[in-house]
Design an enzyme around this catalytic site. Sequence first.
Site, PDB file in Angstrom:
ATOM      1  N   SER A 143       0.828  -1.208   0.000  1.00  0.00           N
ATOM      2  CA  SER A 143       0.000   0.000   0.000  1.00  0.00           C
ATOM      3  C   SER A 143       0.861   1.256   0.000  1.00  0.00           C
ATOM      4  O   SER A 143       1.922   1.294   0.619  1.00  0.00           O
ATOM      5  CB  SER A 143      -0.884  -0.007   1.253  1.00  0.00           C
ATOM      6  OG  SER A 143      -1.398   1.280   1.491  1.00  0.00           O
ATOM      7  N   GLN A 164       0.968  -0.325  -4.788  1.00  0.00           N
ATOM      8  CA  GLN A 164      -0.341   0.317  -4.960  1.00  0.00           C
ATOM      9  C   GLN A 164      -0.182   1.817  -4.784  1.00  0.00           C
ATOM     10  O   GLN A 164       0.394   2.277  -3.796  1.00  0.00           O
ATOM     11  CB  GLN A 164      -1.326  -0.246  -3.933  1.00  0.00           C
ATOM     12  CG  GLN A 164      -2.686   0.439  -3.928  1.00  0.00           C
ATOM     13  CD  GLN A 164      -2.781   1.557  -2.900  1.00  0.00           C
ATOM     14  OE1 GLN A 164      -2.216   1.442  -1.822  1.00  0.00           O
ATOM     15  NE2 GLN A 164      -3.473   2.635  -3.243  1.00  0.00           N
ATOM     16  N   TYR A 166      -1.679   5.560  -4.177  1.00  0.00           N
ATOM     17  CA  TYR A 166      -2.641   6.635  -3.923  1.00  0.00           C
ATOM     18  C   TYR A 166      -1.977   7.865  -4.519  1.00  0.00           C
ATOM     19  O   TYR A 166      -0.942   8.319  -4.011  1.00  0.00           O
ATOM     20  CB  TYR A 166      -2.873   6.842  -2.424  1.00  0.00           C
ATOM     21  CG  TYR A 166      -3.807   5.841  -1.768  1.00  0.00           C
ATOM     22  CD1 TYR A 166      -4.968   5.412  -2.411  1.00  0.00           C
ATOM     23  CD2 TYR A 166      -3.543   5.358  -0.494  1.00  0.00           C
ATOM     24  CE1 TYR A 166      -5.828   4.515  -1.795  1.00  0.00           C
ATOM     25  CE2 TYR A 166      -4.400   4.460   0.125  1.00  0.00           C
ATOM     26  CZ  TYR A 166      -5.547   4.040  -0.537  1.00  0.00           C
ATOM     27  OH  TYR A 166      -6.398   3.155   0.073  1.00  0.00           O
ATOM     28  N   THR A 192      -5.120   2.875  -7.252  1.00  0.00           N
ATOM     29  CA  THR A 192      -6.448   2.709  -6.637  1.00  0.00           C
ATOM     30  C   THR A 192      -7.279   3.958  -6.907  1.00  0.00           C
ATOM     31  O   THR A 192      -6.899   5.062  -6.519  1.00  0.00           O
ATOM     32  CB  THR A 192      -6.301   2.473  -5.116  1.00  0.00           C
ATOM     33  OG1 THR A 192      -5.602   1.245  -4.918  1.00  0.00           O
ATOM     34  CG2 THR A 192      -7.664   2.386  -4.432  1.00  0.00           C
ATOM     35  N   ARG A 199     -14.830   9.364   1.425  1.00  0.00           N
ATOM     36  CA  ARG A 199     -15.625   8.256   1.993  1.00  0.00           C
ATOM     37  C   ARG A 199     -16.044   8.585   3.420  1.00  0.00           C
ATOM     38  O   ARG A 199     -15.479   9.482   4.047  1.00  0.00           O
ATOM     39  CB  ARG A 199     -14.830   6.947   1.973  1.00  0.00           C
ATOM     40  CG  ARG A 199     -13.550   7.003   2.792  1.00  0.00           C
ATOM     41  CD  ARG A 199     -12.897   5.642   2.834  1.00  0.00           C
ATOM     42  NE  ARG A 199     -11.528   5.727   3.329  1.00  0.00           N
ATOM     43  CZ  ARG A 199     -10.769   4.671   3.573  1.00  0.00           C
ATOM     44  NH1 ARG A 199     -11.230   3.460   3.352  1.00  0.00           N
ATOM     45  NH2 ARG A 199      -9.544   4.817   4.025  1.00  0.00           N
ATOM     46  N   LYS A 265      -7.216  -0.311  -9.754  1.00  0.00           N
ATOM     47  CA  LYS A 265      -7.913  -1.063  -8.694  1.00  0.00           C
ATOM     48  C   LYS A 265      -9.130  -0.257  -8.264  1.00  0.00           C
ATOM     49  O   LYS A 265      -9.007   0.939  -7.970  1.00  0.00           O
ATOM     50  CB  LYS A 265      -6.983  -1.269  -7.496  1.00  0.00           C
ATOM     51  CG  LYS A 265      -7.635  -1.937  -6.295  1.00  0.00           C
ATOM     52  CD  LYS A 265      -6.599  -2.288  -5.233  1.00  0.00           C
ATOM     53  CE  LYS A 265      -7.201  -2.985  -4.032  1.00  0.00           C
ATOM     54  NZ  LYS A 265      -7.796  -2.051  -3.065  1.00  0.00           N
ATOM     55  N   SER A 287     -12.760  -4.272  -7.433  1.00  0.00           N
ATOM     56  CA  SER A 287     -12.674  -4.103  -5.978  1.00  0.00           C
ATOM     57  C   SER A 287     -13.601  -2.988  -5.545  1.00  0.00           C
ATOM     58  O   SER A 287     -13.820  -2.027  -6.289  1.00  0.00           O
ATOM     59  CB  SER A 287     -11.220  -3.748  -5.604  1.00  0.00           C
ATOM     60  OG  SER A 287     -11.093  -3.517  -4.215  1.00  0.00           O
ATOM     61  N   HIS A 289     -12.830  -1.945  -2.372  1.00  0.00           N
ATOM     62  CA  HIS A 289     -12.007  -1.589  -1.217  1.00  0.00           C
ATOM     63  C   HIS A 289     -12.481  -2.347   0.032  1.00  0.00           C
ATOM     64  O   HIS A 289     -12.404  -1.847   1.150  1.00  0.00           O
ATOM     65  CB  HIS A 289     -12.091  -0.073  -0.984  1.00  0.00           C
ATOM     66  CG  HIS A 289     -10.786   0.584  -0.644  1.00  0.00           C
ATOM     67  ND1 HIS A 289     -10.095   1.374  -1.523  1.00  0.00           N
ATOM     68  CD2 HIS A 289     -10.045   0.585   0.500  1.00  0.00           C
ATOM     69  CE1 HIS A 289      -8.998   1.843  -0.934  1.00  0.00           C
ATOM     70  NE2 HIS A 289      -8.938   1.367   0.286  1.00  0.00           N
ATOM     71  N   GLY A 321     -12.412  -8.730  -2.222  1.00  0.00           N
ATOM     72  CA  GLY A 321     -13.608  -8.282  -1.503  1.00  0.00           C
ATOM     73  C   GLY A 321     -14.384  -9.451  -0.925  1.00  0.00           C
ATOM     74  O   GLY A 321     -15.158 -10.079  -1.646  1.00  0.00           O
ATOM     75  N   ARG A 324     -13.169 -15.564   1.568  1.00  0.00           N
ATOM     76  CA  ARG A 324     -12.830 -16.229   2.835  1.00  0.00           C
ATOM     77  C   ARG A 324     -12.695 -17.741   2.688  1.00  0.00           C
ATOM     78  O   ARG A 324     -12.217 -18.406   3.587  1.00  0.00           O
ATOM     79  CB  ARG A 324     -13.924 -15.956   3.900  1.00  0.00           C
ATOM     80  CG  ARG A 324     -14.233 -14.487   4.141  1.00  0.00           C
ATOM     81  CD  ARG A 324     -13.084 -13.764   4.823  1.00  0.00           C
ATOM     82  NE  ARG A 324     -13.368 -12.366   5.051  1.00  0.00           N
ATOM     83  CZ  ARG A 324     -12.925 -11.365   4.282  1.00  0.00           C
ATOM     84  NH1 ARG A 324     -12.161 -11.615   3.226  1.00  0.00           N
ATOM     85  NH2 ARG A 324     -13.205 -10.115   4.559  1.00  0.00           N
ATOM     86  N   GLY A 343      -7.721  -9.243   1.882  1.00  0.00           N
ATOM     87  CA  GLY A 343      -7.274  -8.100   2.677  1.00  0.00           C
ATOM     88  C   GLY A 343      -7.347  -8.420   4.155  1.00  0.00           C
ATOM     89  O   GLY A 343      -6.382  -8.878   4.768  1.00  0.00           O
TER      90      GLY A 343
HETATM   91  C1  LIG Z   1      -7.583  -1.831   7.050  1.00  0.00           C
HETATM   92  C2  LIG Z   1      -7.609  -1.786   5.551  1.00  0.00           C
HETATM   93  C3  LIG Z   1      -6.750  -0.937   4.894  1.00  0.00           C
HETATM   94  C4  LIG Z   1      -6.750  -0.890   3.496  1.00  0.00           C
HETATM   95  N1  LIG Z   1      -5.837  -0.085   2.865  1.00  0.00           N
HETATM   96  C5  LIG Z   1      -5.821  -0.057   1.519  1.00  0.00           C
HETATM   97  C6  LIG Z   1      -4.856   0.736   0.842  1.00  0.00           C
HETATM   98  O1  LIG Z   1      -4.021   1.375   1.448  1.00  0.00           O
HETATM   99  N2  LIG Z   1      -4.911   0.760  -0.521  1.00  0.00           N
HETATM  100  C7  LIG Z   1      -5.829   0.032  -1.237  1.00  0.00           C
HETATM  101  O2  LIG Z   1      -5.840   0.083  -2.474  1.00  0.00           O
HETATM  102  N3  LIG Z   1      -6.735  -0.741  -0.609  1.00  0.00           N
HETATM  103  C8  LIG Z   1      -6.735  -0.813   0.737  1.00  0.00           C
HETATM  104  N4  LIG Z   1      -7.634  -1.626   1.366  1.00  0.00           N
HETATM  105  C9  LIG Z   1      -8.541  -2.473   0.560  1.00  0.00           C
HETATM  106  C10 LIG Z   1      -7.880  -3.819   0.248  1.00  0.00           C
HETATM  107  O3  LIG Z   1      -6.843  -3.671  -0.671  1.00  0.00           O
HETATM  108  C11 LIG Z   1      -8.892  -4.791  -0.369  1.00  0.00           C
HETATM  109  O4  LIG Z   1      -9.495  -4.195  -1.480  1.00  0.00           O
HETATM  110  C12 LIG Z   1      -9.977  -5.278   0.614  1.00  0.00           C
HETATM  111  O5  LIG Z   1      -9.452  -5.374   1.920  1.00  0.00           O
HETATM  112  C13 LIG Z   1     -10.500  -6.627   0.161  1.00  0.00           C
HETATM  113  O6  LIG Z   1     -11.578  -7.026   0.937  1.00  0.00           O
HETATM  114  P1  LIG Z   1     -11.440  -8.008   2.212  1.00  0.00           P
HETATM  115  O7  LIG Z   1     -10.792  -7.224   3.296  1.00  0.00           O
HETATM  116  O8  LIG Z   1     -12.850  -8.340   2.497  1.00  0.00           O
HETATM  117  O9  LIG Z   1     -10.623  -9.204   1.805  1.00  0.00           O
HETATM  118  C14 LIG Z   1      -7.637  -1.704   2.759  1.00  0.00           C
HETATM  119  C15 LIG Z   1      -8.487  -2.565   3.437  1.00  0.00           C
HETATM  120  C16 LIG Z   1      -8.473  -2.632   4.819  1.00  0.00           C
HETATM  121  C17 LIG Z   1      -9.380  -3.598   5.514  1.00  0.00           C
END
Ligand SMILES: Cc1cc2nc3c(=O)[nH]c(=O)nc-3n(C[C@H](O)[C@H](O)[C@H](O)COP(=O)(O)O)c2cc1C
Length: 397
Positions: A143, A164, A166, A192, A199, A265, A287, A289, A321, A324, A343
């Site tokens: 990230s 990734q 931002y 991303t 949000r 993404k 995704s 997120h 997303g 599990r 994630g």
């Molecule tokens: C605590 C947290 C921080 C995240 N930080 C980022 C990030 O910095 N950049 C990003 O593209 N996605 C981020 N995500 C999204 C994840 O890359 C991913 O899309 C998501 O967690 C997938 O769903 P899941 O947690 O249900 O597996 C984050 C998700 C979580 C839970």
Amino acid sequence: MTTSVAANRRRFLRFLAGSPLFARAWAQQSESVIETAKEGLSLMDFETAARKVLPPAHWGYMASGVDDDFTQRMNREGFKRFQLRPRRLVDVSKVDLKTEVFGTAWDAPIFLSPVGGQRMFHPEGEVAVARAAKAKKTTQILSSATSIGVEDVGRALGSPLWYQLYMPVRWEGTEKLVRRVEEAGCPVLVWTVDLLGGRNLETAERFRRMDTRECASCHATARGGRAPGELPMYKGIEGGFNPPAANWDTLDRLRKLTKMKLMLKGLDTREDARLAREHGVDGIIVSNHGGRATETGRSTVEALGEVVDAAGAQIPVLVDGGFRRGTDVFKALALGARAVGIGRPYVWALSAFGQDGVERVLDILRAELQLTMRECGMPSIQQITRASIMPADTRLL
Ligand SMILES: Cc1cc2nc3c(=O)[nH]c(=O)nc-3n(C[C@H](O)[C@H](O)[C@H](O)COP(=O)(O)O)c2cc1C
């Protein structure tokens, strides 16, 4: 306790009583909690274990979505809308999980999605995850909000690290960041694009208010984290990140800036998949997120099919997303995903058991996928097609 504190507390308890997130956490707390990574039987065992060790603010930030956490729940619900169509009397004595992404062989179609600030979950943060990814030969996407610089994480991983992005608000910041990532040897840049509009992390904020620790003793802002200037990848980059004015011209500019493979993404529609292809993107990650961006109410597994169709055969489509179970991964592969990201599950595992936990989670998910493939008579990834599943609603195919 003063009257206003007591009233706030009562209001918060009322909110908790009605919150599905809390109900789930409560139900899990009364279940047994695993003490070692090895004891974990399913990914969900690690959720319970993480809940036990994390303080409320950090747990709430990670466990929640946006608004009513509805899209986050839908990510799981979406899998119920597809059923498996197992084939019998196929030789499944050998099952091969190998796949290929951008000309590189992967042992399994599973990767680690980018998650920011991992030292919030474990002191070794992204480096512990890199060591696990190395041990399990798994692609890790780092990230932009990483708590450890790309160079150190890359060293721990010992192989090319996907990065990734931002995007910084100022273009000179983007140039600086992209050069740094290139110099670190990253072959793939994942931009991303689902947070450009902002949000509403409401549930996370409610959990933060439960936390009695002094946030400012670890990070500058009390509101769940670090100011951009404190993040290792944004040192010397002014103006913050995620410019709301970004558009497809910005993508063209980024495309010209780097020779790294460029992925987007956070795409969920056929229209954007088509545009991405036309603008020279090398790959897409479907995704939302993890339900933490827009409250679309639509799961990624339901959005996947239309994106795959519009992207065409030339561009790999990855997805994350709510994954599990091995059966979840199987369903996404059947819909045409090249690989599936997780994630929260690896963050749960990191929180409770560090590197060992992340390794165990990867082992479990792979073993479940392998079993599903064997049970469904699909001994290789390439054999899994849309005929391997049945949608409850045919419009989903
Ligand atoms: C605590 C947290 C921080 C995240 N930080 C980022 C990030 O910095 N950049 C990003 O593209 N996605 C981020 N995500 C999204 C994840 O890359 C991913 O899309 C998501 O967690 C997938 O769903 P899941 O947690 O249900 O597996 C984050 C998700 C979580 C839970």
